[in-house]
Design a protein around this motif. Structure first.
Motif, PDB file in Angstrom:
ATOM      1  N   GLN A  65       0.835  -1.195   0.000  1.00  0.00           N
ATOM      2  CA  GLN A  65       0.000   0.000   0.000  1.00  0.00           C
ATOM      3  C   GLN A  65       0.873   1.249   0.000  1.00  0.00           C
ATOM      4  O   GLN A  65       1.974   1.238   0.525  1.00  0.00           O
ATOM      5  CB  GLN A  65      -0.901   0.023   1.243  1.00  0.00           C
ATOM      6  N   GLU A  66       0.353   2.323  -0.574  1.00  0.00           N
ATOM      7  CA  GLU A  66       1.102   3.588  -0.608  1.00  0.00           C
ATOM      8  C   GLU A  66       1.254   4.192   0.779  1.00  0.00           C
ATOM      9  O   GLU A  66       2.318   4.682   1.138  1.00  0.00           O
ATOM     10  CB  GLU A  66       0.403   4.585  -1.529  1.00  0.00           C
ATOM     11  N   LYS A  67       0.187   4.181   1.565  1.00  0.00           N
ATOM     12  CA  LYS A  67       0.233   4.792   2.891  1.00  0.00           C
ATOM     13  C   LYS A  67       0.777   3.795   3.912  1.00  0.00           C
ATOM     14  O   LYS A  67       0.289   2.670   4.013  1.00  0.00           O
ATOM     15  CB  LYS A  67      -1.159   5.229   3.335  1.00  0.00           C
ATOM     16  N   GLU A  68       1.763   4.222   4.676  1.00  0.00           N
ATOM     17  CA  GLU A  68       2.361   3.357   5.689  1.00  0.00           C
ATOM     18  C   GLU A  68       1.331   2.925   6.736  1.00  0.00           C
ATOM     19  O   GLU A  68       1.367   1.801   7.224  1.00  0.00           O
ATOM     20  CB  GLU A  68       3.546   4.065   6.363  1.00  0.00           C
ATOM     21  N   GLU A  69       0.390   3.816   7.079  1.00  0.00           N
ATOM     22  CA  GLU A  69      -0.645   3.476   8.052  1.00  0.00           C
ATOM     23  C   GLU A  69      -1.505   2.310   7.545  1.00  0.00           C
ATOM     24  O   GLU A  69      -1.875   1.415   8.310  1.00  0.00           O
ATOM     25  CB  GLU A  69      -1.527   4.687   8.349  1.00  0.00           C
ATOM     26  N   ASP A  70      -1.842   2.313   6.252  1.00  0.00           N
ATOM     27  CA  ASP A  70      -2.633   1.224   5.670  1.00  0.00           C
ATOM     28  C   ASP A  70      -1.854  -0.080   5.699  1.00  0.00           C
ATOM     29  O   ASP A  70      -2.386  -1.133   6.049  1.00  0.00           O
ATOM     30  CB  ASP A  70      -3.040   1.560   4.237  1.00  0.00           C
ATOM     31  N   ARG A  71      -0.591  -0.016   5.343  1.00  0.00           N
ATOM     32  CA  ARG A  71       0.252  -1.220   5.369  1.00  0.00           C
ATOM     33  C   ARG A  71       0.349  -1.769   6.792  1.00  0.00           C
ATOM     34  O   ARG A  71       0.270  -2.975   7.001  1.00  0.00           O
ATOM     35  CB  ARG A  71       1.638  -0.884   4.819  1.00  0.00           C
ATOM     36  N   ALA A  72       0.471  -0.884   7.784  1.00  0.00           N
ATOM     37  CA  ALA A  72       0.543  -1.322   9.180  1.00  0.00           C
ATOM     38  C   ALA A  72      -0.743  -2.026   9.607  1.00  0.00           C
ATOM     39  O   ALA A  72      -0.697  -3.035  10.323  1.00  0.00           O
ATOM     40  CB  ALA A  72       0.837  -0.127  10.087  1.00  0.00           C
ATOM     41  N   LEU A  73      -1.901  -1.529   9.161  1.00  0.00           N
ATOM     42  CA  LEU A  73      -3.175  -2.181   9.477  1.00  0.00           C
ATOM     43  C   LEU A  73      -3.236  -3.585   8.875  1.00  0.00           C
ATOM     44  O   LEU A  73      -3.692  -4.527   9.524  1.00  0.00           O
ATOM     45  CB  LEU A  73      -4.349  -1.352   8.946  1.00  0.00           C
ATOM     46  N   ILE A  74      -2.773  -3.702   7.646  1.00  0.00           N
ATOM     47  CA  ILE A  74      -2.770  -5.013   6.986  1.00  0.00           C
ATOM     48  C   ILE A  74      -1.859  -5.968   7.737  1.00  0.00           C
ATOM     49  O   ILE A  74      -2.236  -7.109   8.029  1.00  0.00           O
ATOM     50  CB  ILE A  74      -2.340  -4.881   5.511  1.00  0.00           C
ATOM     51  N   LEU A  75      -0.670  -5.522   8.067  1.00  0.00           N
ATOM     52  CA  LEU A  75       0.277  -6.389   8.768  1.00  0.00           C
ATOM     53  C   LEU A  75      -0.232  -6.782  10.155  1.00  0.00           C
ATOM     54  O   LEU A  75       0.009  -7.890  10.621  1.00  0.00           O
ATOM     55  CB  LEU A  75       1.642  -5.713   8.872  1.00  0.00           C
ATOM     56  N   LYS A  76      -0.965  -5.893  10.800  1.00  0.00           N
ATOM     57  CA  LYS A  76      -1.485  -6.181  12.140  1.00  0.00           C
ATOM     58  C   LYS A  76      -2.700  -7.111  12.107  1.00  0.00           C
ATOM     59  O   LYS A  76      -2.815  -8.007  12.935  1.00  0.00           O
ATOM     60  CB  LYS A  76      -1.860  -4.882  12.847  1.00  0.00           C
ATOM     61  N   HIS A  77      -3.611  -6.907  11.138  1.00  0.00           N
ATOM     62  CA  HIS A  77      -4.894  -7.601  11.179  1.00  0.00           C
ATOM     63  C   HIS A  77      -5.122  -8.642  10.084  1.00  0.00           C
ATOM     64  O   HIS A  77      -5.989  -9.500  10.244  1.00  0.00           O
ATOM     65  CB  HIS A  77      -6.042  -6.587  11.102  1.00  0.00           C
ATOM     66  N   GLN A  78      -4.400  -8.561   8.973  1.00  0.00           N
ATOM     67  CA  GLN A  78      -4.756  -9.384   7.825  1.00  0.00           C
ATOM     68  C   GLN A  78      -3.768 -10.494   7.479  1.00  0.00           C
ATOM     69  O   GLN A  78      -3.950 -11.170   6.478  1.00  0.00           O
ATOM     70  CB  GLN A  78      -4.953  -8.490   6.598  1.00  0.00           C
ATOM     71  N   ILE A  79      -2.746 -10.691   8.272  1.00  0.00           N
ATOM     72  CA  ILE A  79      -1.782 -11.752   7.987  1.00  0.00           C
ATOM     73  C   ILE A  79      -2.212 -13.021   8.716  1.00  0.00           C
ATOM     74  O   ILE A  79      -2.370 -13.025   9.937  1.00  0.00           O
ATOM     75  CB  ILE A  79      -0.351 -11.351   8.421  1.00  0.00           C
ATOM     76  N   HIS A  80      -2.437 -14.087   7.958  1.00  0.00           N
ATOM     77  CA  HIS A  80      -2.861 -15.357   8.557  1.00  0.00           C
ATOM     78  C   HIS A  80      -1.718 -15.952   9.378  1.00  0.00           C
ATOM     79  O   HIS A  80      -0.591 -16.073   8.912  1.00  0.00           O
ATOM     80  CB  HIS A  80      -3.284 -16.343   7.467  1.00  0.00           C
ATOM     81  N   LYS A  81      -2.040 -16.299  10.609  1.00  0.00           N
ATOM     82  CA  LYS A  81      -1.072 -16.955  11.496  1.00  0.00           C
ATOM     83  C   LYS A  81      -1.606 -18.340  11.827  1.00  0.00           C
ATOM     84  O   LYS A  81      -2.787 -18.494  12.113  1.00  0.00           O
ATOM     85  CB  LYS A  81      -0.873 -16.129  12.762  1.00  0.00           C
ATOM     86  N   ARG A  82      -0.752 -19.308  11.786  1.00  0.00           N
ATOM     87  CA  ARG A  82      -1.191 -20.665  12.102  1.00  0.00           C
ATOM     88  C   ARG A  82      -1.550 -20.775  13.575  1.00  0.00           C
ATOM     89  O   ARG A  82      -0.831 -20.286  14.443  1.00  0.00           O
ATOM     90  CB  ARG A  82      -0.097 -21.666  11.748  1.00  0.00           C
ATOM     91  N   THR A  83      -2.687 -21.405  13.826  1.00  0.00           N
ATOM     92  CA  THR A  83      -3.154 -21.626  15.189  1.00  0.00           C
ATOM     93  C   THR A  83      -3.579 -23.082  15.330  1.00  0.00           C
ATOM     94  O   THR A  83      -3.661 -23.818  14.335  1.00  0.00           O
ATOM     95  CB  THR A  83      -4.377 -20.734  15.505  1.00  0.00           C
ATOM     96  N   ALA A  84      -3.871 -23.481  16.541  1.00  0.00           N
ATOM     97  CA  ALA A  84      -4.354 -24.847  16.773  1.00  0.00           C
ATOM     98  C   ALA A  84      -5.688 -25.080  16.066  1.00  0.00           C
ATOM     99  O   ALA A  84      -6.017 -26.194  15.702  1.00  0.00           O
ATOM    100  CB  ALA A  84      -4.487 -25.101  18.270  1.00  0.00           C
ATOM    101  N   TYR A  85      -6.468 -24.001  15.867  1.00  0.00           N
ATOM    102  CA  TYR A  85      -7.749 -24.141  15.177  1.00  0.00           C
ATOM    103  C   TYR A  85      -7.557 -24.442  13.690  1.00  0.00           C
ATOM    104  O   TYR A  85      -8.197 -25.330  13.143  1.00  0.00           O
ATOM    105  CB  TYR A  85      -8.597 -22.875  15.331  1.00  0.00           C
ATOM    106  N   CYS A  86      -6.689 -23.682  13.031  1.00  0.00           N
ATOM    107  CA  CYS A  86      -6.556 -23.861  11.579  1.00  0.00           C
ATOM    108  C   CYS A  86      -5.652 -25.041  11.223  1.00  0.00           C
ATOM    109  O   CYS A  86      -5.750 -25.578  10.133  1.00  0.00           O
ATOM    110  CB  CYS A  86      -6.052 -22.585  10.910  1.00  0.00           C
TER     111      CYS A  86
END
Length: 115
Positions: free
Chosen positions: A36-57
């Motif tokens: 993303q062009e805006k660093e704030e938008d990229r930070a939101l994606i990195l914080k909320h939209q990156i799939h992390k493996r969990t015991a559920y998935c």
């Protein structure tokens, strides 16, 4: 809304639009890119939209993620896969674990979404 095990808000909902999913993807309304062009938008994606493996998935008894992550990069335009029964989003290298999102909803809610 409900709270997941780790305390994050979670909801399921349907939004009616005037546009088809194909139009929304083509116009960048739905994306799975962390570039993303805006660093704030990229930070939101990195914080909320990156799939992390969990015991559920990915329970101990499984070798594969329930949500089929990581998703391979694809230079192909987004398409509907009859075999998988879902849309396969165009992904650049580095976007293999990014959940589909809408930037306006992400900026408003600041929570994970899977579009």
């Amino acid at each position: 809304f409900e709270l997941q095990d780790r305390g994050t808000p979670h909801t399921h909902f349907c939004i009616w639009t005037k546009h088809s999913i194909e139009q929304m993807i083509d116009n960048g309304i739905i994306s799975c890119s962390k570039w993303q062009e805006k660093e704030e938008d990229r930070a939101l994606i990195l914080k909320h939209q990156i799939h992390k493996r969990t015991a559920y998935c990915m329970p101990e008894s499984s070798e594969f993620c329930h949500f089929k992550y990581t998703k391979p990069p694809s230079s192909e335009r987004t398409y509907f896969s009859e075999e998988e029964g879902r849309y396969v989003l165009q992904r650049k290298p580095g976007d293999e674990r990014v959940n589909g999102y809408n930037m306006d909803l992400l900026q408003f809610g600041r929570v994970n979404m899977d579009l």
